[in-house]
Design a protein around this motif. Structure first.
Motif, mmCIF file in Angstrom:
data_model
loop_
_atom_site.group_PDB
_atom_site.id
_atom_site.type_symbol
_atom_site.label_atom_id
_atom_site.label_comp_id
_atom_site.label_asym_id
_atom_site.label_seq_id
_atom_site.Cartn_x
_atom_site.Cartn_y
_atom_site.Cartn_z
ATOM 1 N N VAL A 46 48.522 42.993 50.451
ATOM 2 C CA VAL A 46 49.521 43.528 51.188
ATOM 3 C C VAL A 46 50.206 44.716 50.660
ATOM 4 O O VAL A 46 50.703 44.713 49.219
ATOM 5 N N TYR A 47 50.562 45.757 51.280
ATOM 6 C CA TYR A 47 51.149 46.950 50.949
ATOM 7 C C TYR A 47 52.685 47.001 51.256
ATOM 8 O O TYR A 47 53.102 46.936 52.199
ATOM 9 N N ASP A 48 53.558 47.156 50.190
ATOM 10 C CA ASP A 48 54.757 47.461 50.633
ATOM 11 C C ASP A 48 55.435 49.021 50.572
ATOM 12 O O ASP A 48 55.636 49.686 49.277
ATOM 13 N N ALA A 49 55.504 49.465 51.583
ATOM 14 C CA ALA A 49 55.674 50.735 51.517
ATOM 15 C C ALA A 49 57.068 51.664 50.850
ATOM 16 O O ALA A 49 56.875 52.701 50.409
ATOM 17 N N LYS A 50 57.911 50.622 51.128
ATOM 18 C CA LYS A 50 59.328 51.209 50.206
ATOM 19 C C LYS A 50 59.006 51.272 48.604
ATOM 20 O O LYS A 50 59.276 52.063 47.875
ATOM 21 N N THR A 51 58.387 50.101 48.014
ATOM 22 C CA THR A 51 58.359 50.039 46.636
ATOM 23 C C THR A 51 56.878 50.687 46.129
ATOM 24 O O THR A 51 56.571 50.766 44.972
ATOM 25 N N GLN A 52 55.968 50.810 46.960
ATOM 26 C CA GLN A 52 54.634 51.506 46.929
ATOM 27 C C GLN A 52 53.884 50.256 45.947
ATOM 28 O O GLN A 52 53.104 50.867 45.285
ATOM 29 N N GLN A 53 54.145 48.880 45.938
ATOM 30 C CA GLN A 53 53.485 48.036 45.608
ATOM 31 C C GLN A 53 52.475 47.125 46.270
ATOM 32 O O GLN A 53 52.581 47.050 47.395
ATOM 33 N N TYR A 54 51.581 46.535 45.582
ATOM 34 C CA TYR A 54 50.516 45.885 46.411
ATOM 35 C C TYR A 54 50.494 44.275 45.785
ATOM 36 O O TYR A 54 50.817 44.043 44.584
ATOM 37 N N THR A 55 50.702 43.321 46.866
ATOM 38 C CA THR A 55 50.449 42.084 46.380
ATOM 39 C C THR A 55 49.272 41.347 46.688
ATOM 40 O O THR A 55 49.050 41.421 48.184
ATOM 41 N N LEU A 56 48.242 41.066 46.119
ATOM 42 C CA LEU A 56 47.093 40.638 46.035
ATOM 43 C C LEU A 56 47.144 38.910 46.019
ATOM 44 O O LEU A 56 47.785 38.568 45.068
ATOM 45 N N THR A 57 46.555 38.321 46.753
ATOM 46 C CA THR A 57 46.022 36.711 46.955
ATOM 47 C C THR A 57 44.616 36.653 47.029
ATOM 48 O O THR A 57 43.916 37.229 47.833
ATOM 49 N N GLY A 58 44.008 35.790 46.241
ATOM 50 C CA GLY A 58 42.746 35.435 46.263
ATOM 51 C C GLY A 58 42.389 34.527 45.495
ATOM 52 O O GLY A 58 42.916 33.673 44.601
ATOM 53 N N SER A 59 40.850 33.931 45.855
ATOM 54 C CA SER A 59 40.464 32.979 45.026
ATOM 55 C C SER A 59 38.875 33.287 44.411
ATOM 56 O O SER A 59 39.140 34.261 43.861
ATOM 57 N N GLY A 60 38.447 32.524 44.391
ATOM 58 C CA GLY A 60 36.917 32.947 43.667
ATOM 59 C C GLY A 60 36.569 32.117 42.357
ATOM 60 O O GLY A 60 37.293 31.981 41.652
ATOM 61 N N GLN A 61 35.239 31.805 42.259
ATOM 62 C CA GLN A 61 34.717 31.072 41.274
ATOM 63 C C GLN A 61 34.924 31.752 39.927
ATOM 64 O O GLN A 61 35.266 31.372 38.845
ATOM 65 N N ASN A 62 34.314 33.221 39.928
ATOM 66 C CA ASN A 62 34.434 34.039 38.731
ATOM 67 C C ASN A 62 33.801 35.577 38.930
ATOM 68 O O ASN A 62 33.400 35.520 39.979
ATOM 69 N N ILE A 63 34.198 36.321 37.915
ATOM 70 C CA ILE A 63 33.546 37.713 37.951
ATOM 71 C C ILE A 63 32.865 37.653 36.796
ATOM 72 O O ILE A 63 33.294 38.029 35.511
ATOM 73 N N TRP A 64 31.460 37.044 36.714
ATOM 74 C CA TRP A 64 30.746 36.982 35.441
ATOM 75 C C TRP A 64 29.429 37.014 35.682
ATOM 76 O O TRP A 64 28.942 36.505 36.759
ATOM 77 N N ALA A 65 28.574 36.792 34.649
ATOM 78 C CA ALA A 65 27.063 36.407 34.892
ATOM 79 C C ALA A 65 26.280 37.394 35.777
ATOM 80 O O ALA A 65 26.312 38.403 35.606
ATOM 81 N N THR A 66 25.808 36.775 36.885
ATOM 82 C CA THR A 66 24.714 37.690 37.590
ATOM 83 C C THR A 66 25.365 37.741 39.005
ATOM 84 O O THR A 66 24.893 38.639 39.815
ATOM 85 N N HIS A 67 26.576 37.377 39.205
ATOM 86 C CA HIS A 67 27.085 37.550 40.579
ATOM 87 C C HIS A 67 28.751 37.144 40.508
ATOM 88 O O HIS A 67 29.360 36.486 39.542
ATOM 89 N N ASP A 68 29.394 37.585 41.330
ATOM 90 C CA ASP A 68 30.923 37.643 41.377
ATOM 91 C C ASP A 68 31.548 37.217 42.888
ATOM 92 O O ASP A 68 31.175 37.261 43.885
#
Length: 509
Positions: A46-68
């Motif tokens: 989500v982008y806040d146009a006033k502050t020009q900041q981004y808030t990210l929400t996410g899950s996921g097992q990992n970014i590693w080994a052979t897949h992400d």
């Protein structure tokens, strides 16, 4: 009836196409966002146009080994680039190896070749990369932990991670011969490191910069410019105006409502509410450079213009009008930098007999007085608000450093002494702080302050002392040549550069 049904089908098809297009649009400066790999809980950006900041929400097992498995907010880009952000998790979190950072990927497939500059939940800061599709991820750990500022730069197949705790200088790690292809996905990401958990992070100062090519001819060819306003407490900068032209040296006017900057020989008044520039009349000075300074009461400007010869100093109303010459022709170039608080004197960098020194001259014109006499460049003189001191930068110690002297030129004292080149000290209106620009010794000769380099803006106490970085950017010449403090001493205006402009920020028409 058939025509009506056909119309309905066509409308539904158009709606479906519209929905797909909307889904493809990313927040802010990005093209799109997606969950890469397999995730149980859909992520979002989500982008806040006033502050020009981004808030990210996410899950996921990992970014590693052979897949992400993670959430990615991305833009497609070709060629060389610089990515930069400040990133921080929101909340305590669950896993020590939850991740935020910057990423470059060949594809959006889970097993894609990639490189990422990443900060983990436990503070581990590293450069991770996969050289081949489905290959095992490798890692280079940074010499610091818990970085707040993250930068990832590509030059050909070389990738450099630069990271810092907020206020500190960058430390670097590098990977060479990593071929991800020319057309890649770049952006910001979050991974919870636990398939059952969702994490959240905030990203500010998010920038995608396309730097100057090696073929660019300095002072003949230019990149685009962005005027940014920096909140010194949060160190969050917002872009308020962009142009494909070279914009330089914003002064903040004393009423706090507008800026003065130069571009292509003219001076402009920029309204901070409407984001609209208006050209100032400075006739007969028509080739104005980036050495222009407001008087302490805001009523006058001293400007520098090279009209058919070396730069000459003038004074002119800050509302525009007839410019009055105050330095003499035939003596050499004069680059105006400061007013005395009482308005009686101007200080400037003057080239006389192939030496550049600090000079003082009555603001109505008259005899000039040489204040520095050591060999080498002395530049950027500026009065303190109490009128007792003149701050300047000098190369006399080997590298360009910040100095101070009394208003009569006596007691010249060095204030910075490090392994960098420091230029253009500007004293805050409350008289407590100095901001200056720092160039890397490896990129810039001591007596030069060129365009399009990696630079820092740093702040230190007015009497000298420890400095802290308040902005990390790509700029240089024109970034902060002039006093650009806001009247409240809590904000700064500066110029950054890139060949890439973004419609989400105000753009020159």
């Amino acid at each position: 009836m058939r025509a009506k049904l056909l119309s309905i089908v066509l409308c539904m098809a158009c709606l479906a196409l519209y929905v797909r297009e909307v889904k493809a649009q990313g927040p802010g400066i990005f093209d799109g966002q997606t969950d890469v790999g397999t995730v149980k809980h859909a992520g979002s950006g989500v982008y806040d146009a006033k502050t020009q900041q981004y808030t990210l929400t996410g899950s996921g097992q990992n970014i590693w080994a052979t897949h992400d498995d993670f959430h990615f907010v991305w833009r497609k880009i070709k060629g060389d680039f610089i990515l930069r952000t400040n990133a921080a998790f929101i909340g305590k979190g669950v896993e020590l190896h939850r991740k935020v950072g910057l990423m470059v990927r060949t594809t959006l497939d889970s097993n894609s070749k990639h490189i990422n500059a990443v900060v983990h939940g436990d503070g581990l800061t590293s450069l991770q990369y996969r050289k081949t599709i489905s290959g095992v991820t490798e890692e280079k750990k940074a010499s610091i932990t818990a970085a707040d500022v993250i930068q990832l730069e590509r030059k050909g197949n070389t990738y450099t991670m630069s990271v810092a705790r907020k206020g500190d200088l960058f430390v670097n790690e590098e990977v060479t011969d990593l071929d991800l292809g020319d057309d890649v996905y770049v952006g910001i990401f979050i991974c919870s490191h636990n398939a059952d958990v969702t994490e959240k992070a905030v990203f500010n100062n998010v920038r995608i910069v396309t730097p100057a090519p090696a073929t660019l001819v300095p002072y003949k060819q230019y990149l685009g410019s962005a005027i940014e306003l920096l909140d010194l407490e949060s160190q969050n900068a917002t872009v308020i105006y962009q142009s494909p032209k070279s914009l330089q040296a914003p002064n903040w006017m004393v009423d706090g409502k507008s800026l003065i900057y130069n571009s292509e020989g003219s001076l402009y008044k920029f309204d901070l509410k409407s984001h609209t520039p208006t050209v100032l009349n400075t006739n007969p000075a028509k080739n104005n450079n980036n050495d222009h300074v407001l008087s302490f009461d805001g009523k006058m400007l001293t400007i520098s213009s090279g009209d058919g010869g070396p730069s000459i100093g003038y004074t002119v109303s800050s509302a525009g009008g007839e410019a009055i010459k105050v330095t003499q022709t035939g003596k050499g170039a004069s680059y105006m930098h400061g007013w005395s608080p009482d308005g009686k004197y101007l200080v400037f960098c003057g080239e006389r007999n192939k030496e550049y020194d600090v000079y003082r001259i009555p603001s109505t014109g008259g005899p000039e007085e040489r204040l520095t006499t050591t060999p080498g460049l002395d530049d950027g003189p500026e009065y303190s608000p109490d009128g007792k001191y003149i701050y300047f930068n000098s190369v006399r110690s080997g590298l360009m450093q910040i100095w101070r002297m009394k208003a009569d030129g006596s007691e010249q004292t060095q204030l910075t002494n490090d392994d960098y080149n420091n230029w253009f000290p500007h004293v805050s209106p409350d008289g407590k702080w100095i901001v200056y620009i720092t160039f890397l010794k490896s990129e810039v000769a001591p007596g030069d302050h060129p365009f399009y380099k990696h630079v820092y803006l740093r702040v230190m106490p007015v009497g000298g002392g420890p400095s802290k970085v308040v902005a990390y950017l790509y700029g240089g010449q024109g970034t902060i040549n002039t006093p650009s403090w806001a009247p409240d001493s809590k904000h700064l205006a500066f110029v950054s550069n890139s060949d890439l402009l973004f419609p989400v920020f105000p753009v020159a028409k």
